[in-house]
Design a protein around this motif. Structure first.
Motif, PDB file in Angstrom:
ATOM      1  N   PHE A  74      -3.332  23.816   3.032  1.00  0.00           N
ATOM      2  CA  PHE A  74      -2.505  23.138   4.048  1.00  0.00           C
ATOM      3  C   PHE A  74      -3.346  22.264   4.983  1.00  0.00           C
ATOM      4  CE2 PHE A  74       0.309  26.567   2.733  1.00  0.00           C
ATOM      5  CZ  PHE A  74       1.538  25.910   2.652  1.00  0.00           C
ATOM      6  N   GLY A  75      -4.630  22.071   4.634  1.00  0.00           N
ATOM      7  CA  GLY A  75      -5.489  21.175   5.412  1.00  0.00           C
ATOM      8  C   GLY A  75      -5.944  21.717   6.757  1.00  0.00           C
ATOM      9  N   GLN A  76      -5.878  23.042   6.940  1.00  0.00           N
ATOM     10  CA  GLN A  76      -6.253  23.625   8.229  1.00  0.00           C
ATOM     11  C   GLN A  76      -7.731  24.042   8.292  1.00  0.00           C
ATOM     12  OE1 GLN A  76      -4.069  23.634  10.902  1.00  0.00           O
ATOM     13  NE2 GLN A  76      -2.910  22.414   9.426  1.00  0.00           N
ATOM     14  N   VAL A  77      -8.388  24.136   7.141  1.00  0.00           N
ATOM     15  CA  VAL A  77      -9.837  24.344   7.108  1.00  0.00           C
ATOM     16  C   VAL A  77     -10.413  23.456   6.014  1.00  0.00           C
ATOM     17  CG1 VAL A  77      -9.723  26.762   7.900  1.00  0.00           C
ATOM     18  CG2 VAL A  77      -9.813  26.280   5.440  1.00  0.00           C
ATOM     19  N   ASN A  78     -11.714  23.221   6.066  1.00  0.00           N
ATOM     20  CA  ASN A  78     -12.376  22.417   5.048  1.00  0.00           C
ATOM     21  C   ASN A  78     -12.202  23.040   3.664  1.00  0.00           C
ATOM     22  OD1 ASN A  78     -14.952  21.732   3.357  1.00  0.00           O
ATOM     23  ND2 ASN A  78     -14.848  20.164   4.940  1.00  0.00           N
ATOM     24  N   THR A  79     -12.042  22.204   2.654  1.00  0.00           N
ATOM     25  CA  THR A  79     -11.804  22.671   1.279  1.00  0.00           C
ATOM     26  C   THR A  79     -12.891  23.614   0.781  1.00  0.00           C
ATOM     27  OG1 THR A  79     -10.853  20.484   0.879  1.00  0.00           O
ATOM     28  CG2 THR A  79     -11.227  21.880  -1.050  1.00  0.00           C
ATOM     29  N   PHE A  80     -14.123  23.407   1.259  1.00  0.00           N
ATOM     30  CA  PHE A  80     -15.248  24.201   0.759  1.00  0.00           C
ATOM     31  C   PHE A  80     -15.406  25.551   1.460  1.00  0.00           C
ATOM     32  CE2 PHE A  80     -16.481  19.772  -0.162  1.00  0.00           C
ATOM     33  CZ  PHE A  80     -16.737  19.868  -1.523  1.00  0.00           C
ATOM     34  N   VAL A  81     -14.658  25.782   2.537  1.00  0.00           N
ATOM     35  CA  VAL A  81     -14.844  27.004   3.338  1.00  0.00           C
ATOM     36  C   VAL A  81     -14.692  28.290   2.516  1.00  0.00           C
ATOM     37  CG1 VAL A  81     -13.785  28.406   5.157  1.00  0.00           C
ATOM     38  CG2 VAL A  81     -14.433  26.053   5.629  1.00  0.00           C
ATOM     39  N   PRO A  82     -13.655  28.436   1.657  1.00  0.00           N
ATOM     40  CA  PRO A  82     -13.545  29.703   0.911  1.00  0.00           C
ATOM     41  C   PRO A  82     -14.789  30.026   0.079  1.00  0.00           C
ATOM     42  CG  PRO A  82     -11.521  28.431   0.715  1.00  0.00           C
ATOM     43  CD  PRO A  82     -12.520  27.543   1.374  1.00  0.00           C
ATOM     44  N   VAL A  83     -15.351  29.000  -0.590  1.00  0.00           N
ATOM     45  CA  VAL A  83     -16.538  29.226  -1.424  1.00  0.00           C
ATOM     46  C   VAL A  83     -17.766  29.477  -0.551  1.00  0.00           C
ATOM     47  CG1 VAL A  83     -17.981  28.288  -3.266  1.00  0.00           C
ATOM     48  CG2 VAL A  83     -15.550  27.737  -3.201  1.00  0.00           C
ATOM     49  N   ALA A  84     -17.923  28.669   0.495  1.00  0.00           N
ATOM     50  CA  ALA A  84     -19.079  28.814   1.386  1.00  0.00           C
ATOM     51  C   ALA A  84     -19.059  30.156   2.103  1.00  0.00           C
ATOM     52  CB  ALA A  84     -19.098  27.683   2.404  1.00  0.00           C
ATOM     53  N   PHE A  85     -17.865  30.654   2.417  1.00  0.00           N
ATOM     54  CA  PHE A  85     -17.719  31.972   3.039  1.00  0.00           C
ATOM     55  C   PHE A  85     -18.305  33.052   2.125  1.00  0.00           C
ATOM     56  CE2 PHE A  85     -15.133  35.876   3.576  1.00  0.00           C
ATOM     57  CZ  PHE A  85     -15.422  36.154   4.897  1.00  0.00           C
ATOM     58  N   VAL A  86     -18.030  32.930   0.834  1.00  0.00           N
ATOM     59  CA  VAL A  86     -18.548  33.904  -0.141  1.00  0.00           C
ATOM     60  C   VAL A  86     -20.061  33.782  -0.282  1.00  0.00           C
ATOM     61  CG1 VAL A  86     -18.512  34.616  -2.567  1.00  0.00           C
ATOM     62  CG2 VAL A  86     -16.373  34.037  -1.411  1.00  0.00           C
ATOM     63  N   THR A  87     -20.565  32.554  -0.415  1.00  0.00           N
ATOM     64  CA  THR A  87     -22.022  32.394  -0.600  1.00  0.00           C
ATOM     65  C   THR A  87     -22.794  32.902   0.609  1.00  0.00           C
ATOM     66  OG1 THR A  87     -22.066  30.112   0.243  1.00  0.00           O
ATOM     67  CG2 THR A  87     -21.736  30.404  -2.124  1.00  0.00           C
ATOM     68  N   GLY A  88     -22.276  32.643   1.817  1.00  0.00           N
ATOM     69  CA  GLY A  88     -22.938  33.144   3.023  1.00  0.00           C
ATOM     70  C   GLY A  88     -22.988  34.655   3.046  1.00  0.00           C
ATOM     71  N   GLY A  89     -21.871  35.295   2.690  1.00  0.00           N
ATOM     72  CA  GLY A  89     -21.822  36.754   2.666  1.00  0.00           C
ATOM     73  C   GLY A  89     -22.709  37.348   1.584  1.00  0.00           C
ATOM     74  N   VAL A  90     -22.702  36.722   0.404  1.00  0.00           N
ATOM     75  CA  VAL A  90     -23.516  37.231  -0.714  1.00  0.00           C
ATOM     76  C   VAL A  90     -24.999  37.098  -0.408  1.00  0.00           C
ATOM     77  CG1 VAL A  90     -24.174  36.790  -3.116  1.00  0.00           C
ATOM     78  CG2 VAL A  90     -21.761  36.868  -2.488  1.00  0.00           C
ATOM     79  N   PHE A  91     -25.423  35.949   0.114  1.00  0.00           N
ATOM     80  CA  PHE A  91     -26.838  35.747   0.431  1.00  0.00           C
ATOM     81  C   PHE A  91     -27.286  36.691   1.546  1.00  0.00           C
ATOM     82  CE2 PHE A  91     -28.563  31.559  -1.387  1.00  0.00           C
ATOM     83  CZ  PHE A  91     -27.789  31.680  -2.529  1.00  0.00           C
ATOM     84  N   SER A  92     -26.411  36.921   2.522  1.00  0.00           N
ATOM     85  CA  SER A  92     -26.727  37.844   3.620  1.00  0.00           C
ATOM     86  C   SER A  92     -26.902  39.266   3.078  1.00  0.00           C
ATOM     87  CB  SER A  92     -25.605  37.811   4.665  1.00  0.00           C
ATOM     88  OG  SER A  92     -25.826  38.773   5.666  1.00  0.00           O
TER      89      SER A  92
END
Length: 689
Positions: A74-92
């Motif tokens: 619905f255009g309320q967050v950047n398209t890449f946020v779902p994937v970047a959220f996962v990569t940040g959590g996995v790397f952490s």
């Protein structure tokens, strides 16, 4: 000149150095069969806990990814946020897991190395800590580098779009960090409190006595809390400071140059940290001041090298030399906060020595004295952070350009964290040395070896307290930069939004009150969680002492696994509410009171959270070292009434310094990260505009 290429080079170099240090540790001998067996039990417990923790956290991540995917649609967050959220959590999570794996492999090796010399024991423990430190900075910078180049391919030369997307990418790391810190902190302190209350106070047996059923759980806790938890914590600070600085650099009108400086500075900090790590060594029979000096030598050399490199970086970039002084202000603030944390918590100085004296009149006066010490110790760090903010704001041109001033503050946060590789190595060294002391006691090694591991352990308490001070200081500066990034993000999304941030504006005032309250409620929840989990351990240890024939005589082995399982179940159950609170509250406050209400909440949480975290960390550290000061032969020594009073004080301080205090600094950053990610939702759908 584009120096962003330094970031992936620095990241790869850090990871290669971590592998080099890991191989060096693994080449050491683990010692006797009993030492190997004890180390294996600790390793098995830590592995089992982290695997179960990651499974629990994965459920939360799946729910949040679905929410982000819907918002992105619905255009309320950047398209890449779902994937970047996962990569940040996995790397952490990966950085914490790697650090924990090498720490649990290094404990027996450190104890065995102490057979040969104090210096060898120090080097093995520090090398293990280095794996944690350089894995965190390597993976952190690698994550940012990968996303920077992906976004550059997508958005081309649109620096604003890249920076706006990147600043929303820190929430995955923040969420993982909070679960790791809270869960690990509850585990380690439940085991520690249970082991101390029944073992030391009731049964009168030594710390790390193999007859104590909670002793393996206690050693497991050191690794899942102080290694994996601390690694995830500082990974998140490292990411948050860098991402917010990159976004604020673009807002200040510096374009890609503004993004380049924090990325290149982090890479240069890695080079400096690697060089500094080679200077950590000591001599046989060194006292605490000399041992501390050995670790300080490495960090100070790294800091000097970063200062030189930062000057060259700013000169080559052609930007104002004031930005160099902003970086220096953050770096010096980190060093000073670490020093004064040590002053208030080390038994080499008067505050903790005086606190030990209060044990003469019982545990009540010792607890009162520890609380007073912690409250008093907040003054200097608050002034240091305030001065660093003022200096970094004005030297970077804040008087002429507000946005340049904010960029200067964010660079101060990056400067403070630039030597994180070696700073975190000295911190992660502590749990390894602590475990080595436990194994030396349980394996019945000679007095000379135990004296050496005690010296390394005592040093570890000081470096851990210093590391917590550093983590809290960096959290304060990072949170300030993130608040600025939040306002900046909203202005991009809704340029016409009415920003009335006057304290007398009701939503701002209410937000301030809610924000100031949050760290206290959060601390209360985590303290109560430790209390409930510790009660189950106390009951279990008492049961085993009574029901296992020959346990107290040393002819039977306790059931270590039951205590590890109890701690694991309690920690995983208790960590959910505090973590969910941090994610849900900013969204609710935003939807009701709008952007200015959220801004007030972030400001209130940052200020009260910083002060409360310093107080809790320093009170806990001082109680711990006051106990060790008495155990060293002062004020009656081990087994005296003074010692029993100090054990009670240390037991109260355990959740202060290892659960609630450290978790608060993640709370104040996660609140900002959640607010940044949901900025568009709040700006578009809040009740109060």
């Amino acid at each position: 000149m584009d120096l962003t290429i330094l970031a992936p080079i620095g990241a790869v170099l850090a990871l290669l150095f971590a592998i080099f240090q890991a191989k060096k540790v693994m080449s050491e001998d683990e010692g006797t069969d009993l030492m190997k067996s004890l180390s294996q039990k600790i390793r098995t417990g830590a592995d089992a806990y982290l695997k179960r923790q990651y499974k629990s956290v994965a459920i939360v991540f799946v729910v949040l990814v679905i929410i982000f995917a819907i918002l992105a649609a619905f255009g309320q967050v950047n398209t890449f946020v779902p994937v970047a959220f996962v990569t940040g959590g996995v790397f952490s999570a990966l950085s914490g897991y790697c650090g924990m794996k090498i720490a649990t492999a290094a404990n027996a090796r450190t104890a065995n190395a102490a057979h040969h010399s104090l210096n060898k024991g120090l080097k093995v423990a520090f090398s293990a800590g280095s794996v944690m430190g350089f894995t965190v900075v390597g993976l952190g910078l690698l994550d940012t580098s990968i996303w920077f180049y992906i976004l550059k391919m997508v958005y081309g030369d649109n620096a604003q779009a890249i920076a706006s997307a990147l600043v929303t990418f820190g929430m995955g790391a923040s969420t993982m960090a909070l679960f790791a810190r809270v869960g690990g902190g509850i585990f380690t302190k439940a085991a520690d409190v249970g082991a101390d209350l029944v073992g030391k106070v009731e049964a009168g047996i030594p710390e790390d006595d193999p007859r104590n059923p909670a002793v393996i759980a206690d050693n497991v806790g050191d690794n899942v809390g102080d290694v994996a938890g601390m690694g995830a914590d500082l990974y998140e600070s490292y990411a948050g400071a860098r991402l917010s600085s990159m976004a604020l650099g673009v807002s200040a009108g510096l374009g890609f140059q503004g993004m380049m400086i924090p990325m290149a500075l982090c890479a240069l900090g890695i080079f400096a940290s690697i060089i500094g790590s080679f200077f950590v060594k000591t001599e046989e029979g060194a006292d605490q001041k000399k041992l501390l000096g050995s670790l300080r030598k490495g960090t100070y050399i790294s800091s000097v090298l970063v200062i030189i490199a930062a000057f060259a970086l700013i000169k080559v970039s052609g930007l104002s030399i004031g930005l160099f002084f902003a970086i220096i202000s953050g770096l010096l603030a980190g060093v000073l906060i670490g020093y004064f944390t040590e002053y208030y918590t080390s038994d080499s100085y008067k505050p903790t020595q005086h606190l030990a004296e209060t044990s003469e009149t019982g545990s009540a006066t010792l607890i009162i004295g520890g609380l007073g010490l912690g409250m008093k110790s907040t003054a200097i760090p608050a002034v240091i952070v305030g001065v660093a903010v003022l200096i970094s704001y004005f030297v970077s041109g804040g008087a002429e350009s507000f946005n340049m001033g904010l960029y200067g503050i964010s660079l101060a946060a990056v400067g403070m964290l630039s030597t994180l590789g070696i700073t975190l190595a000295t911190d992660a060294y502590g749990p390894v040395a602590d475990n080595a002391g436990g194994i030396a006691e349980m394996a019945g090694l000679g007095e000379e070896v135990r004296n050496r591991t005690d010296a390394l352990d005592s040093l570890g308490n000081t470096t851990a307290a210093t590391g917590k001070g550093f983590a809290i200081g960096s959290a304060a500066l990072t949170a300030l930069a993130l608040v600025a990034s939040y306002i900046d993000q909203v202005k991009l999304i809704a340029p016409d939004y009415n920003f009335d941030l006057s304290v007398m504006n009701p939503p701002v005032l209410i937000g301030l009150l809610i924000g100031a309250m949050l760290p206290f409620v959060f601390a209360a929840l985590t303290m109560e969680s430790v209390g409930r989990a510790a009660q189950s351990i106390v009951v279990e240890v008492r049961r085993q002492f009574k029901s296992i024939p020959g346990l107290m005589e040393g002819t039977a082995e306790p059931d270590y696994r039951s205590c590890v399982d109890l701690c694991t179940k309690s920690a995983l159950h208790e960590m959910v509410l505090p973590a969910v609170l941090a994610i849900v509250v900013p969204v609710i406050v935003g939807l009701i009171m709008g952007v200015v209400g959220v801004t007030g909440m972030l400001a209130g949480a940052t200020v009260s959270g910083f002060v409360l975290a310093v107080m809790m960390s320093n009170s806990g550290g001082a109680w711990d070292n006051a106990k060790k000061y008495i155990e060293a032969g002062h004020h009656g020594g081990k087994g005296s009434d003074n010692h029993k009073a100090a054990v009670v004080g240390d037991t109260v301080g355990d959740p202060f310094k290892d659960t609630s205090g450290p978790a608060i600094n993640i709370l104040i950053k996660l609140l900002s990260m959640v607010s940044i990610v949901f900025a568009a939702v709040v700006a578009n759908f809040s009740l109060i505009k």
